[in-house]
Design a protein around this motif. Sequence first.
Motif, mmCIF file in Angstrom:
data_model
loop_
_atom_site.group_PDB
_atom_site.id
_atom_site.type_symbol
_atom_site.label_atom_id
_atom_site.label_comp_id
_atom_site.label_asym_id
_atom_site.label_seq_id
_atom_site.Cartn_x
_atom_site.Cartn_y
_atom_site.Cartn_z
ATOM 1 N N ALA A 75 19.140 -24.003 92.517
ATOM 2 C CA ALA A 75 19.492 -25.161 91.691
ATOM 3 C C ALA A 75 20.509 -26.080 92.372
ATOM 4 O O ALA A 75 20.904 -27.094 91.796
ATOM 5 N N MET A 76 20.897 -25.747 93.594
ATOM 6 C CA MET A 76 21.922 -26.535 94.279
ATOM 7 C C MET A 76 21.564 -28.013 94.368
ATOM 8 O O MET A 76 22.406 -28.883 94.157
ATOM 9 N N SER A 77 20.306 -28.327 94.651
ATOM 10 C CA SER A 77 19.923 -29.728 94.803
ATOM 11 C C SER A 77 19.898 -30.469 93.474
ATOM 12 O O SER A 77 19.849 -31.699 93.449
ATOM 13 N N ASP A 78 19.960 -29.746 92.358
ATOM 14 C CA ASP A 78 19.963 -30.383 91.039
ATOM 15 C C ASP A 78 21.360 -30.828 90.608
ATOM 16 O O ASP A 78 21.494 -31.601 89.662
ATOM 17 N N LEU A 79 22.385 -30.335 91.282
ATOM 18 C CA LEU A 79 23.755 -30.691 90.913
ATOM 19 C C LEU A 79 24.133 -32.044 91.510
ATOM 20 O O LEU A 79 23.745 -32.368 92.629
ATOM 21 N N PRO A 80 24.938 -32.817 90.777
ATOM 22 C CA PRO A 80 25.418 -34.074 91.358
ATOM 23 C C PRO A 80 26.416 -33.783 92.470
ATOM 24 O O PRO A 80 27.015 -32.707 92.514
ATOM 25 N N GLY A 81 26.580 -34.716 93.359
ATOM 26 C CA GLY A 81 27.535 -34.590 94.449
ATOM 27 C C GLY A 81 28.214 -35.919 94.680
ATOM 28 O O GLY A 81 28.217 -36.784 93.809
ATOM 29 N N GLY A 82 28.776 -36.075 95.865
ATOM 30 C CA GLY A 82 29.386 -37.350 96.224
ATOM 31 C C GLY A 82 30.879 -37.252 96.446
ATOM 32 O O GLY A 82 31.517 -36.244 96.142
ATOM 33 N N GLN A 83 31.415 -38.331 96.979
ATOM 34 C CA GLN A 83 32.840 -38.421 97.282
ATOM 35 C C GLN A 83 33.493 -39.401 96.316
ATOM 36 O O GLN A 83 32.844 -40.313 95.801
ATOM 37 N N GLY A 84 34.779 -39.188 96.042
ATOM 38 C CA GLY A 84 35.500 -40.074 95.141
ATOM 39 C C GLY A 84 35.281 -39.763 93.672
ATOM 40 O O GLY A 84 35.688 -40.540 92.813
ATOM 41 N N VAL A 85 34.641 -38.628 93.374
ATOM 42 C CA VAL A 85 34.428 -38.209 91.998
ATOM 43 C C VAL A 85 35.123 -36.867 91.771
ATOM 44 O O VAL A 85 35.556 -36.213 92.722
ATOM 45 N N VAL A 86 35.210 -36.465 90.516
ATOM 46 C CA VAL A 86 35.810 -35.184 90.157
ATOM 47 C C VAL A 86 34.831 -34.475 89.238
ATOM 48 O O VAL A 86 34.298 -35.080 88.302
ATOM 49 N N PHE A 87 34.593 -33.194 89.490
ATOM 50 C CA PHE A 87 33.720 -32.387 88.645
ATOM 51 C C PHE A 87 34.604 -31.486 87.788
ATOM 52 O O PHE A 87 35.382 -30.696 88.309
ATOM 53 N N HIS A 88 34.472 -31.639 86.471
ATOM 54 C CA HIS A 88 35.264 -30.848 85.526
ATOM 55 C C HIS A 88 34.370 -29.762 84.948
ATOM 56 O O HIS A 88 33.294 -30.058 84.424
ATOM 57 N N LEU A 89 34.800 -28.509 85.071
ATOM 58 C CA LEU A 89 34.043 -27.376 84.548
ATOM 59 C C LEU A 89 34.877 -26.650 83.510
ATOM 60 O O LEU A 89 35.986 -26.194 83.801
ATOM 61 N N LYS A 90 34.320 -26.574 82.299
ATOM 62 C CA LYS A 90 35.024 -25.912 81.199
ATOM 63 C C LYS A 90 34.009 -25.478 80.156
ATOM 64 O O LYS A 90 33.106 -26.239 79.812
ATOM 65 N N ASP A 91 34.175 -24.263 79.671
ATOM 66 C CA ASP A 91 33.339 -23.739 78.580
ATOM 67 C C ASP A 91 31.841 -23.829 78.881
ATOM 68 O O ASP A 91 31.044 -24.193 78.023
ATOM 69 N N GLY A 92 31.466 -23.546 80.124
ATOM 70 C CA GLY A 92 30.055 -23.490 80.483
ATOM 71 C C GLY A 92 29.387 -24.827 80.721
ATOM 72 O O GLY A 92 28.165 -24.896 80.847
ATOM 73 N N THR A 93 30.163 -25.886 80.789
ATOM 74 C CA THR A 93 29.577 -27.200 81.049
ATOM 75 C C THR A 93 30.288 -27.880 82.225
ATOM 76 O O THR A 93 31.445 -27.590 82.519
ATOM 77 N N GLN A 94 29.553 -28.771 82.842
ATOM 78 C CA GLN A 94 30.097 -29.567 83.939
ATOM 79 C C GLN A 94 30.055 -31.029 83.532
ATOM 80 O O GLN A 94 29.048 -31.503 83.039
ATOM 81 N N THR A 95 31.154 -31.726 83.754
ATOM 82 C CA THR A 95 31.223 -33.148 83.487
ATOM 83 C C THR A 95 31.629 -33.855 84.771
ATOM 84 O O THR A 95 32.542 -33.387 85.470
ATOM 85 N N VAL A 96 30.957 -34.945 85.094
ATOM 86 C CA VAL A 96 31.308 -35.734 86.269
ATOM 87 C C VAL A 96 32.261 -36.836 85.822
ATOM 88 O O VAL A 96 31.929 -37.638 84.944
ATOM 89 N N LEU A 97 33.449 -36.852 86.409
ATOM 90 C CA LEU A 97 34.452 -37.857 86.069
ATOM 91 C C LEU A 97 34.519 -38.882 87.188
ATOM 92 O O LEU A 97 34.694 -38.540 88.351
ATOM 93 N N THR A 98 34.362 -40.129 86.823
ATOM 94 C CA THR A 98 34.405 -41.227 87.803
ATOM 95 C C THR A 98 35.395 -42.294 87.388
ATOM 96 O O THR A 98 35.834 -42.333 86.261
#
Length: 193
Positions: free
Chosen positions: A170-193
């Motif tokens: 599933a690695m290719s299904d995850l978002p990526g990139g530079q200048g962003v922050v990935f927040h992981l809490k309670d089983g969910t991931q949120t992309v913060l921009t």
Amino acid sequence: MSLSQVPELYVLRHGQTEWNVSGRMQGRANSPLTPKGIEQAGIQRKILEAADVSGFEIVSSPQLRALHTAVEIFKGMATEIATDAHLCEIDVGNWQGRYRAELQVEGDPKLTVDGPLALYEQADGGEGFAALRVRCEAFLCGLTKPSVLITHGITSRMLRLVALDLPTEAMSDLPGGQGVVFHLKDGTQTVLT
């Protein structure tokens, strides 16, 4: 391991480097941040200030591009930045320093915003995803408090896969990139921009 067992995380990739721009494989080698990379660290700083990460442990890869990003983000704050080799980028063996365009991979390259993932899995003499996953699992198992992690593109993806209890495929299904922050809490991931 599932995210319910892992403390709250903010996962960041280092800012753009000279080798990112030129299309070279970095792995364990170091390339300086570009002015845009420093600007991206500034964006991540603002995101983390809004998130209020006071009391979070700050842990960076010891590789210079990640540590430089961490220093840019937390400069002027009374914060200790720890380093941990578990957060180093995947080792790409003999492909380190080579141009991506000259490298051949078999099968689906699994294109992402961070480049073709197959380059990292198939790198001649490289670490590979199975070993990287073991390394990331060991690191996450050792965390005892909420943390901000400053790492690298492929290692960031694997840390998030493990924390979200997803298979390596599933690695290719995850978002990526530079200048962003990935927040992981309670089983969910949120992309913060």
